[in-house]
Design an enzyme around this catalytic site. Sequence first.
Site, mmCIF file in Angstrom:
data_model
loop_
_atom_site.group_PDB
_atom_site.id
_atom_site.type_symbol
_atom_site.label_atom_id
_atom_site.label_comp_id
_atom_site.label_asym_id
_atom_site.label_seq_id
_atom_site.Cartn_x
_atom_site.Cartn_y
_atom_site.Cartn_z
ATOM 1 C CG HIS A 373 -1.989 -1.004 1.214
ATOM 2 N ND1 HIS A 373 -3.231 -0.821 0.661
ATOM 3 C CD2 HIS A 373 -1.975 -2.268 1.689
ATOM 4 C CE1 HIS A 373 -3.951 -1.924 0.812
ATOM 5 N NE2 HIS A 373 -3.206 -2.814 1.435
ATOM 6 C CE LYS A 564 -6.223 13.941 0.193
ATOM 7 N NZ LYS A 564 -6.239 12.765 -0.648
ATOM 8 N NE ARG A 565 -3.405 10.209 10.055
ATOM 9 C CZ ARG A 565 -3.034 9.240 10.899
ATOM 10 N NH1 ARG A 565 -3.783 8.167 11.045
ATOM 11 N NH2 ARG A 565 -1.935 9.368 11.617
ATOM 12 C CE LYS A 570 -2.283 10.865 3.016
ATOM 13 N NZ LYS A 570 -2.962 9.999 2.025
ATOM 14 C CB THR A 672 -10.136 4.992 -1.111
ATOM 15 O OG1 THR A 672 -9.632 5.356 0.183
ATOM 16 C CG2 THR A 672 -9.454 3.725 -1.575
ATOM 17 C CE LYS A 676 -13.889 6.018 0.832
ATOM 18 N NZ LYS A 676 -13.012 6.082 2.024
HETATM 19 C C1 26W Z 1 4.093 1.188 10.186
HETATM 20 C C2 26W Z 1 2.741 1.583 10.232
HETATM 21 C C3 26W Z 1 2.061 1.753 8.921
HETATM 22 C C4 26W Z 1 0.704 1.757 8.935
HETATM 23 C C5 26W Z 1 0.012 1.898 7.776
HETATM 24 C C6 26W Z 1 2.747 1.884 7.729
HETATM 25 C C7 26W Z 1 2.048 2.024 6.566
HETATM 26 C C8 26W Z 1 0.684 2.025 6.566
HETATM 27 C C9 26W Z 1 -0.113 2.120 5.291
HETATM 28 C C10 26W Z 1 0.677 1.654 4.131
HETATM 29 C C11 26W Z 1 -0.662 3.478 5.057
HETATM 30 C C12 26W Z 1 -1.884 3.504 4.186
HETATM 31 O O1 26W Z 1 -2.964 3.614 4.707
HETATM 32 N N1 26W Z 1 -1.741 3.450 2.852
HETATM 33 C C13 26W Z 1 -2.838 3.815 1.979
HETATM 34 O O2 26W Z 1 -3.521 2.658 1.527
HETATM 35 C C14 26W Z 1 -4.686 3.014 0.780
HETATM 36 C C15 26W Z 1 -5.415 1.733 0.427
HETATM 37 O O3 26W Z 1 -4.707 1.005 -0.493
HETATM 38 C C16 26W Z 1 -4.301 3.811 -0.450
HETATM 39 O O4 26W Z 1 -5.471 4.228 -1.098
HETATM 40 C C17 26W Z 1 -3.461 5.031 -0.067
HETATM 41 O O5 26W Z 1 -3.004 5.699 -1.216
HETATM 42 C C18 26W Z 1 -2.305 4.625 0.809
HETATM 43 O O6 26W Z 1 -1.602 5.747 1.296
#
Ligand code: 26W
Length: 825
Positions: A373, A564-565, A570, A672, A676
């Site tokens: 992701h 978004k975060r 971003k 995503t 929406k």
């Molecule tokens: C180490 C903790 C941690 C937690 C979450 C590292 C990385 C993450 C994720 C990769 C962050 C995340 O939410 N990624 C998002 O995933 C979405 C679903 O696929 C995408 O639409 C977003 O672009 C992406 O940033």
Amino acid sequence: MAGGKKTMNKAGPAAAHSSHEDVEELKTAIRSHLIYTVGKEAVSATARDWFLAAAHAVRDRVTQGWMPTLNGYYREDSKRVYYLSMEFLIGRTLVNSLINLGLYDAVREALAELGQDFEEVAAWEVEAALGNGGLGRLAACLLDSMATIGVAGFGYGIRYDYGMFTQHIEHGWQVESPENWLRYGNPWEFPRPGVIFPVRFGGRVIHFRDSRGFNCSQWVDAEEVMAMAYDVPVPGFGGKKVNNLRLWSAKSTREFDLKYFNAGNYIEAVRDKNESETLSKVLYPSDMTERGKELRFKQEYFFVAASIQDILSRFRKSHSDWEKLPDKVAIQLNDTHPAMVVAELMRVLVDEHELAWDRAWEITRGCCAYTNHTLLPEALETWSVDLFSRVLPRHLEIVYQLNHEFLQGVRYRHPGDTELLNRVSLIAEGADRRVRMAHLAVIGSHKVNGVAAIHTGLMKSTIFSDFEHLSPGKIINLTNGVTPRRWMLASNPRLSALITQSIGDGWYTDLDQLRKLEAFVDDPAFCAAFVEIKNANKRDVAVMIAQRLGIEVDPTSLFDVQVKRIHEYKRQLLNLLHVVVRYARIRANPLLESQPRTVIIGGKAAPGYHLAKLIIKLVNDISEVVNNDPLVGRRLRLVFLPNYNVSTAELVMPAADLSEQISTAGTEASGTGNMKMAMNGALTIGTWDGANVEICEEVGEENMFLFGLTAQEVARHRVDGYDACAAVRADKELSAALDMIGTGFFSPDEPDRYRALIDTLTVGGDHYLLTADFAQYVAAQERADRTFADPETWTRKAILNVARMGKFSSDRTVAEYARQIWQAL
Ligand code: 26W
């Protein structure tokens, strides 16, 4: 936190017409739950009591479909798909369940006849915020779609006592407070005290030869924690299939082992108990880095170990032949957080069930698949070998052995290429040796997928290029989607009703049918209704903003939304620079005619991410100045929406005119929120990044405002070097905006407050290339203004966006997973 009355009156969109009997039955059920479950009488019941009573009545209906579904899978020996995720960002459940069950209008009526206002009652539900952002919300959308299209899909995750923190804004700054979401009980879950598995940590490994003369390993002297299951039924649309989400909660072994209490040291025993229960206490509120955090590492293994035991014991109920495992079990790893599955499955098969190593490896890879992701280096998980060996000594041995064999294979095919070996190794060598979880996930999986076409392309050409050469075809693309049930039917009932009136209700489960709306773009009555719906949704948000923040916004202005975060990549800061430029233009020319705009920004910052928190403060400082400057009039408002969460998203997405998707090209895996907003009739202003690219393919470039560097150009800038200071010098409006922020125009109480932030864009080299995209961004905003000033053109484009977003249903996404990875449809 919930509560309060909402002003709008939502009409049921997915009206399976409620019969009089339905309503009567529901009234009886709600009344009875109020008494026998909640323990209250109507005269003394609060709105929350009514919520709990209604939720239990609805849960009963959900449960009716649940047992038959699970029994059916058992009888038919269906292939099970296990979606392992550290995060499930579910949000509220009541309205969604009612829509999926077709009971929305009936429950509304039943409550009304009981003297209760549905909106007020529903507002008391505390949302399940067991996730950070996109990755967790995607998991929730995929569960909805699996149940809807009939995949035997089971979620596995952690039942955090504290999910995502609540964000308060104090003097403009983000302040986090814990959200004790279980305080009043969670009506949607079923505790399963009988479903408990031990999970071990620490200890050591012994090696010995067994009676057959084989070398064996055994993990001994480990500490034990118990994982107890809580089940949440997941109804699909139409209520035919109800799947299961199983969340693990940590319980001390002491609780199950009374002798410790009886042995005398009661206080010690209880202290110990608290320590083991911290494992499921809290969600890590960072979506990027948790480097080195031992508790996070243990959380990951905790839910992996419990889930694998559960999965295998279910398999063993109907099978004795381990070779069959990949035919009956698919395990999807949601990012690398559950990547320990690879080592754990090997350990259980080899050490506990005495399978030969090679057979176990074949089986493991046959079951597992991994979704990536993010490409951002700081988010790629690695764990220090030191921590690994202390907490999971046997797993480290397995990782070493897997690495040894993998590298041997690579060496054989590429003799002498030590660079390649270093690059693909599961271990990053150096002073601080670390296990690369992404590499473990890749070699342990039969398929690896990215979440949008551009993201998958970049995975293949950058972080996983060596693996792409070693196993061509393993990496595939499965573009994300969102569930139209929550993100249209439930959150935008007005638009949903109009669509259903126009094209029928087939689009609920076949979103491509929205194409039929293209026939209505020239229909004046349809267009007028469409416009009025957007306006009504905007008025609802304006009321919410007035109530929560005391800011008056003009519902006829252009609603420009970035939710978004908060993260540098971003580029919320780019959005703010545009706001400052608009403001400066008005100040310089007070009579300027300017399209009235309301810029809405919302999102949480990781508690330790100082720059992100500073960006939130900057939004609030700018909004204080702009919103209170009489010179501005109605031309500009800036609003920071506090505590952005799923419920706020449901209110805001339907009200957006313009959807801000402005990440540096090549950084946002998919996004995503972009989907929406577009499917609810917003036009996107965005970069050539993530799913924006595919949204453009579907809706047409002429119906979006795309701008900025391409991912290739970004990569070239990073290699060739980029002179941000020169770019700033060359653009008068940009340098003026940076000066205003950097020298305290918006922070007279602390003129230096934003020095460090502005420095990242200049002397800091501007890693995310805001200054490179700035001019094009402002030009795209001007195109948006001009288009909005021509309502007919804008409306046409907005309708075409809705009509052409069918691809982005998570039903399509899940069907692709099922065919291309799981072999389960
Ligand atoms: C180490 C903790 C941690 C937690 C979450 C590292 C990385 C993450 C994720 C990769 C962050 C995340 O939410 N990624 C998002 O995933 C979405 C679903 O696929 C995408 O639409 C977003 O672009 C992406 O940033």
